[in-house]
Design an enzyme around this catalytic site. Structure first.
Site, PDB file in Angstrom:
ATOM      1  N   ASN A 348      56.677 -81.632 -40.732  1.00  0.00           N
ATOM      2  CA  ASN A 348      56.872 -80.367 -41.433  1.00  0.00           C
ATOM      3  C   ASN A 348      57.806 -79.444 -40.659  1.00  0.00           C
ATOM      4  O   ASN A 348      57.502 -78.292 -40.397  1.00  0.00           O
ATOM      5  CB  ASN A 348      55.512 -79.686 -41.670  1.00  0.00           C
ATOM      6  CG  ASN A 348      55.586 -78.554 -42.661  1.00  0.00           C
ATOM      7  OD1 ASN A 348      55.697 -77.397 -42.283  1.00  0.00           O
ATOM      8  ND2 ASN A 348      55.512 -78.863 -43.937  1.00  0.00           N
ATOM      9  N   GLY A 391      53.098 -76.313 -40.375  1.00  0.00           N
ATOM     10  CA  GLY A 391      54.268 -76.386 -39.515  1.00  0.00           C
ATOM     11  C   GLY A 391      55.296 -75.309 -39.782  1.00  0.00           C
ATOM     12  O   GLY A 391      55.078 -74.392 -40.598  1.00  0.00           O
ATOM     13  N   ARG A 393      58.022 -75.385 -41.499  1.00  0.00           N
ATOM     14  CA  ARG A 393      58.396 -75.274 -42.915  1.00  0.00           C
ATOM     15  C   ARG A 393      57.362 -74.457 -43.673  1.00  0.00           C
ATOM     16  O   ARG A 393      57.705 -73.637 -44.528  1.00  0.00           O
ATOM     17  CB  ARG A 393      58.546 -76.657 -43.562  1.00  0.00           C
ATOM     18  CG  ARG A 393      59.066 -76.603 -45.002  1.00  0.00           C
ATOM     19  CD  ARG A 393      59.143 -77.991 -45.631  1.00  0.00           C
ATOM     20  NE  ARG A 393      59.905 -77.978 -46.879  1.00  0.00           N
ATOM     21  CZ  ARG A 393      59.402 -77.691 -48.074  1.00  0.00           C
ATOM     22  NH1 ARG A 393      58.119 -77.383 -48.189  1.00  0.00           N
ATOM     23  NH2 ARG A 393      60.173 -77.695 -49.151  1.00  0.00           N
ATOM     24  N   CYS A 394      56.090 -74.666 -43.364  1.00  0.00           N
ATOM     25  CA  CYS A 394      55.018 -73.947 -44.065  1.00  0.00           C
ATOM     26  C   CYS A 394      55.110 -72.439 -43.873  1.00  0.00           C
ATOM     27  O   CYS A 394      54.685 -71.673 -44.728  1.00  0.00           O
ATOM     28  CB  CYS A 394      53.653 -74.421 -43.577  1.00  0.00           C
ATOM     29  SG  CYS A 394      53.194 -76.092 -44.064  1.00  0.00           S
ATOM     30  N   MET A 395      55.663 -72.014 -42.741  1.00  0.00           N
ATOM     31  CA  MET A 395      55.675 -70.588 -42.412  1.00  0.00           C
ATOM     32  C   MET A 395      56.893 -69.845 -42.941  1.00  0.00           C
ATOM     33  O   MET A 395      57.022 -68.644 -42.716  1.00  0.00           O
ATOM     34  CB  MET A 395      55.598 -70.414 -40.889  1.00  0.00           C
ATOM     35  CG  MET A 395      54.256 -70.801 -40.303  1.00  0.00           C
ATOM     36  SD  MET A 395      54.152 -70.470 -38.534  1.00  0.00           S
ATOM     37  CE  MET A 395      55.104 -71.837 -37.873  1.00  0.00           C
TER      38      MET A 395
END
Length: 404
Positions: A348, A391, A393-395
């Site tokens: 991620n 990860g 990307r999630c943030m």
């Protein structure tokens, strides 16, 4: 800023993030499951790591980093919007009748903090000494906090056709999506460029769909995970809206096992360049089924689409959509390290440009494998950020990228 994206890896120009705040300090070992968290991070260290992340984005790309709190405060100066959000937030505790009293006694910035970090009965009583809280205990939440809010990828998604605003699977996270939708449909920097694809007008309780399940394969194709958090009916309506708009020609519905490691499609794979995909061993082979939505006909205001269950693997589909595809596995496929690094979202990573990514420094074997593939890897500290099990990307919610 047209609020449409035709790739996952074009050079980043603007991104939305949320610096973790007091909502994280609301977590305890006793309420973390209720608040959909799996650990109790240390806020000050979490903020330092998040600041390092956002500063790295600015320094390495020159991109504009929007902070959710600043955007929210600007929108909340419209008292009608603030009142509506406050009423919605008080519904679960049954204290909707206190919305006007709260607006009278708290500043706009304080209200923004309440909407993200929550409000307890004993805190509210300091402003309203004669508060009748019914059967609620002093330590109960009049408004629950949103500790998952720093995972900005989940509440919405930008596609080549417009914006999908999430309908969150977990009721405790729906307010996150409501905040994002309110900001983008009302903030002066964005409202004139919003083409809302989902939820469909008139749908009061839309089926669930989350941004982490939406991956732009190209300007003509989008993949959406049918997962723990995204329902088939939502994928159908989102596909219909994208196909009707005309930019997207193919929408793939990717059926994932209902397991924690497959929570969203972006835990299965991420796209780092026009021909490079990062995944973890056997993830692509774990996909149960893939279906294809295409446009059938448009008859006046009525749009008809067709769905075809494909008999080929997801890997074969990706090879068709992404010419000369190269696959890289987390930890370079090492059985000793790939599972460990996938737990901390090794796949991620956040692409800030073609073959340029930001990754957790703890995923050393994946980062080494990426560099061996010619990928520039910028690392961020991750002792506390990784406790949320999401990860880089999630943030992040990219708002603008260079077209590819």
């Amino acid at each position: 800023m047209n609020l449409r994206l035709n790739s996952e890896f074009g050079t980043l120009k603007a991104v939305l993030m949320h610096r973790p705040g007091r909502e994280i300090d609301r977590l305890t070992p006793y309420n973390k499951e209720f608040l959909l968290f799996e650990d109790v991070p240390y806020l000050e260290a979490l903020q330092r790591e998040h600041d390092a992340f956002s500063n790295l984005i600015k320094d390495s790309t020159g991109a504009q980093v929007y902070q959710l709190r600043e955007l929210l405060i600007r929108v909340l100066y419209d008292e009608s919007i603030l009142l509506q959000l406050m009423r919605e937030s008080l519904k679960r505790s049954g204290l909707v009748h206190l919305a006007e009293d709260i607006l009278e006694r708290y500043s706009t910035a304080e209200c923004a903090s309440i909407l993200t970090a929550g409000l307890k009965i004993h805190e509210l009583r300091k402003k309203l000494p004669n508060l009748n809280s019914g059967e609620l205990m002093e330590s109960a939440f009049a408004i629950s906090p949103c500790p998952n809010l720093y995972f900005q990828r989940d509440p919405m998604a930008l596609t080549p056709s417009g914006i999908i605003f999430s309908s969150m699977k977990m009721d405790g996270r729906q307010r996150e999506a409501d905040l994002l939708r309110t900001i983008f449909e009302n903030h002066m920097d964005f409202k004139d460029n919003v083409n809302r694809l989902y939820p469909v007008n008139g749908h009061d309780n839309p089926p669930s769909i989350e941004g982490g399940d939406i991956i732009v394969l190209s300007g003509k194709a989008v993949a959406i995970g049918n997962s723990e958090r995204t329902d088939e009916k939502a994928i159908y309506h989102a596909a219909k809206a994208m196909l009707a708009e005309g930019s997207v020609q193919r929408v793939y519905e990717v059926h994932l096992p209902k397991k924690r490691q497959y929570m969203h499609l972006d835990t299965v794979f991420t796209i780092l360049d026009e021909n490079l995909v990062l995944t973890y061993p056997d993830a692509l082979n774990s996909v149960l089924q893939t279906s294809l939505y295409t446009l059938k006909e448009v008859n006046g205001d009525k749009v008809h689409i067709k769905r075809e269950v494909l008999k080929e693997s997801l890997l074969t589909i990706l090879e068709r959509e992404i010419p000369h595809l190269e696959i890289l596995h987390t930890a370079d496929g090492s059985p000793d390290y790939s599972q460990r690094e996938q737990w901390f979202d090794g796949a991620n990573v956040f692409a800030i440009g073609p073959r340029r990514v930001i990754s957790y420094n703890r995923n050393i074997h994946t980062n080494r494998a990426l560099r061996q593939m010619g990928v520039e890897v910028l690392e961020i500290p991750s002792s506390e950020l990784s406790r949320g099990l999401g990860g880089p990307r999630c943030m992040t919610m990219p708002l603008s990228r260079s077209r590819v």
